[in-house]
Design an enzyme around this catalytic site. Structure first.
Site, PDB file in Angstrom:
ATOM      1  N   PRO A  10       5.438  -1.441  -5.737  1.00 24.08           N
ATOM      2  CA  PRO A  10       6.168  -1.104  -4.523  1.00 24.08           C
ATOM      3  C   PRO A  10       5.428  -1.441  -3.227  1.00 24.08           C
ATOM      4  CG  PRO A  10       5.367   0.881  -5.613  1.00 24.08           C
ATOM      5  CD  PRO A  10       5.177  -0.264  -6.577  1.00 24.08           C
ATOM      6  N   ASN A  11       6.194  -1.946  -2.299  1.00 34.04           N
ATOM      7  CA  ASN A  11       5.786  -2.259  -0.920  1.00 34.04           C
ATOM      8  C   ASN A  11       4.919  -3.503  -0.793  1.00 34.04           C
ATOM      9  OD1 ASN A  11       7.081   0.030   0.376  1.00 34.04           O
ATOM     10  ND2 ASN A  11       5.576   1.276  -0.690  1.00 34.04           N
ATOM     11  N   ARG A  18       2.137  -5.654   7.982  1.00 29.21           N
ATOM     12  CA  ARG A  18       1.608  -4.422   8.570  1.00 29.21           C
ATOM     13  C   ARG A  18       0.278  -4.047   7.935  1.00 29.21           C
ATOM     14  NH1 ARG A  18       7.142  -2.265   7.579  1.00 29.21           N
ATOM     15  NH2 ARG A  18       8.075  -3.808   8.917  1.00 29.21           N
ATOM     16  N   TYR A  23      -4.941  -4.109   4.143  1.00 32.24           N
ATOM     17  CA  TYR A  23      -4.464  -4.970   3.052  1.00 32.24           C
ATOM     18  C   TYR A  23      -4.628  -6.464   3.313  1.00 32.24           C
ATOM     19  CZ  TYR A  23      -2.456  -0.579   1.415  1.00 32.24           C
ATOM     20  OH  TYR A  23      -2.295   0.713   0.979  1.00 32.24           O
ATOM     21  N   ASN A  74      -0.973  -4.999 -10.138  1.00 27.10           N
ATOM     22  CA  ASN A  74      -1.167  -4.167  -8.953  1.00 27.10           C
ATOM     23  C   ASN A  74       0.059  -3.256  -8.878  1.00 27.10           C
ATOM     24  OD1 ASN A  74      -1.533  -2.871  -6.558  1.00 27.10           O
ATOM     25  ND2 ASN A  74      -2.003  -4.716  -5.363  1.00 27.10           N
ATOM     26  N   ALA A  77       1.466   2.203  -5.309  1.00 22.67           N
ATOM     27  CA  ALA A  77       1.359   3.666  -5.333  1.00 22.67           C
ATOM     28  C   ALA A  77       1.718   4.260  -6.699  1.00 22.67           C
ATOM     29  CB  ALA A  77       2.247   4.261  -4.245  1.00 22.67           C
ATOM     30  N   GLU A  98      -6.237  -4.011 -14.105  1.00 20.68           N
ATOM     31  CA  GLU A  98      -5.741  -3.260 -12.947  1.00 20.68           C
ATOM     32  C   GLU A  98      -6.347  -3.860 -11.686  1.00 20.68           C
ATOM     33  OE1 GLU A  98      -6.670   0.916 -13.000  1.00 20.68           O
ATOM     34  OE2 GLU A  98      -5.869   1.224 -10.987  1.00 20.68           O
ATOM     35  N   HIS A 100      -6.324  -3.897  -7.257  1.00 21.00           N
ATOM     36  CA  HIS A 100      -5.936  -3.374  -5.945  1.00 21.00           C
ATOM     37  C   HIS A 100      -6.614  -4.190  -4.866  1.00 21.00           C
ATOM     38  CE1 HIS A 100      -4.124   0.051  -7.876  1.00 21.00           C
ATOM     39  NE2 HIS A 100      -5.200   0.136  -8.615  1.00 21.00           N
ATOM     40  N   ARG A 107     -10.910   5.599  -0.119  1.00 23.64           N
ATOM     41  CA  ARG A 107      -9.795   6.021   0.733  1.00 23.64           C
ATOM     42  C   ARG A 107      -9.474   7.500   0.476  1.00 23.64           C
ATOM     43  NH1 ARG A 107      -5.115   1.767   0.295  1.00 23.64           N
ATOM     44  NH2 ARG A 107      -4.473   2.887   2.184  1.00 23.64           N
TER      45      ARG A 107
HETATM   46  O1  CA2 Z   1      -4.809  -1.596  -2.497  1.00 26.15           O
HETATM   47  C1  CA2 Z   1      -3.810  -1.818  -3.187  1.00 26.15           C
HETATM   48  O2  CA2 Z   1      -3.552  -2.926  -3.650  1.00 26.15           O
HETATM   49  C2  CA2 Z   1      -2.815  -0.681  -3.465  1.00 26.15           C
HETATM   50  O3  CA2 Z   1      -2.308  -0.844  -4.796  1.00 26.15           O
HETATM   51  C3  CA2 Z   1      -1.711  -0.847  -2.440  1.00 26.15           C
HETATM   52  C4  CA2 Z   1      -0.695   0.294  -2.436  1.00 26.15           C
HETATM   53  C5  CA2 Z   1      -1.387   1.656  -2.389  1.00 26.15           C
HETATM   54  O4  CA2 Z   1      -0.428   2.685  -2.517  1.00 26.15           O
HETATM   55  C6  CA2 Z   1      -2.437   1.789  -3.480  1.00 26.15           C
HETATM   56  O5  CA2 Z   1      -3.071   3.045  -3.343  1.00 26.15           O
HETATM   57  C7  CA2 Z   1      -3.468   0.698  -3.363  1.00 26.15           C
HETATM   58  C8  CA2 Z   1       0.245   0.213  -1.221  1.00 26.15           C
HETATM   59  C9  CA2 Z   1       0.808  -1.118  -0.917  1.00 26.15           C
HETATM   60  C10 CA2 Z   1       1.436  -1.045   0.446  1.00 26.15           C
HETATM   61  O6  CA2 Z   1       1.565  -2.334   0.939  1.00 26.15           O
HETATM   62  C11 CA2 Z   1       1.780  -2.479   2.266  1.00 26.15           C
HETATM   63  C12 CA2 Z   1       2.078  -3.738   2.674  1.00 26.15           C
HETATM   64  C13 CA2 Z   1       2.290  -3.979   4.000  1.00 26.15           C
HETATM   65  C14 CA2 Z   1       2.216  -2.956   4.921  1.00 26.15           C
HETATM   66  C15 CA2 Z   1       1.930  -1.676   4.491  1.00 26.15           C
HETATM   67  C16 CA2 Z   1       1.711  -1.440   3.152  1.00 26.15           C
END
Ligand code: CA2
Length: 149
Positions: A10-11, A18, A23, A74, A77, A98, A100, A107
């Site tokens: 997700p996301n 952003r 990231y 990846n 969340a 896995e 990230h 964090r």
């Molecule tokens: O660090 C990573 O790759 C995560 O898997 C990214 C997830 C986060 O919930 C994990 O704890 C760590 C979140 C991805 C959110 O992606 C975004 C992309 C653009 C703007 C904001 C968030």
């Protein structure tokens, strides 16, 4: 030819738009191109997918068994919440690395726990988009017997 799946949760479709300080600036399309280059260098095939839905990710892990020898995951969340993804990995018995972008251990406390880690062959985090290349190398090393895990 050996094939692996690079699967994103997700996301991650919003990458590059952003929070670049967390990231990075690479978009998911940039990362896909980088993964395809790495796969070509290693002489393997790579599938690439992203979903915001937990159930769809479970389905994609199930389907991966037909086509792929392993998965770079990846899970976003869902890493910190999903028993379903953990069970899907256990059920398929596919080797999973896995991955990230961020260092989840540096964090918020809730990001330190991963349901994926106990069923993964290993975890790579904190190296941004470059981590995808490292994860592919680690997975292929595992699959061809040249890795340590
Ligand atoms: O660090 C990573 O790759 C995560 O898997 C990214 C997830 C986060 O919930 C994990 O704890 C760590 C979140 C991805 C959110 O992606 C975004 C992309 C653009 C703007 C904001 C968030």
């Amino acid at each position: 030819m050996m094939s692996i799946l690079i699967l994103n949760g997700p996301n991650l479709n919003l990458l590059g738009t952003r929070q670049p300080e967390v990231y990075g600036h690479a978009t998911l399309a940039d990362i896909e191109a980088m993964c395809r280059e790495k796969a070509a260098t290693l002489g393997i095939e790579a599938g690439f997918a992203q979903s915001n839905s937990e159930g769809r990710l479970v389905d994609l892990i199930h389907e991966a068994r037909e086509r792929h020898s392993g998965v770079v995951l990846n899970a976003g969340a869902y890493t910190h919440t999903s028993v379903a993804l953990m069970d899907a990995i256990t059920a398929t018995q596919l080797p999973v690395v896995e991955l990230h972008l961020s260092n989840i251990h540096a964090r918020e406390e809730f990001r330190r726990h991963s349901y994926i880690a106990p069923v993964a062959i290993g975890q790579i985090c904190g190296f941004g988009a470059a981590g995808y290349g490292l994860a592919i190398e680690a997975l292929v090393g595992h699959l061809d017997g040249s890795g340590t895990t």
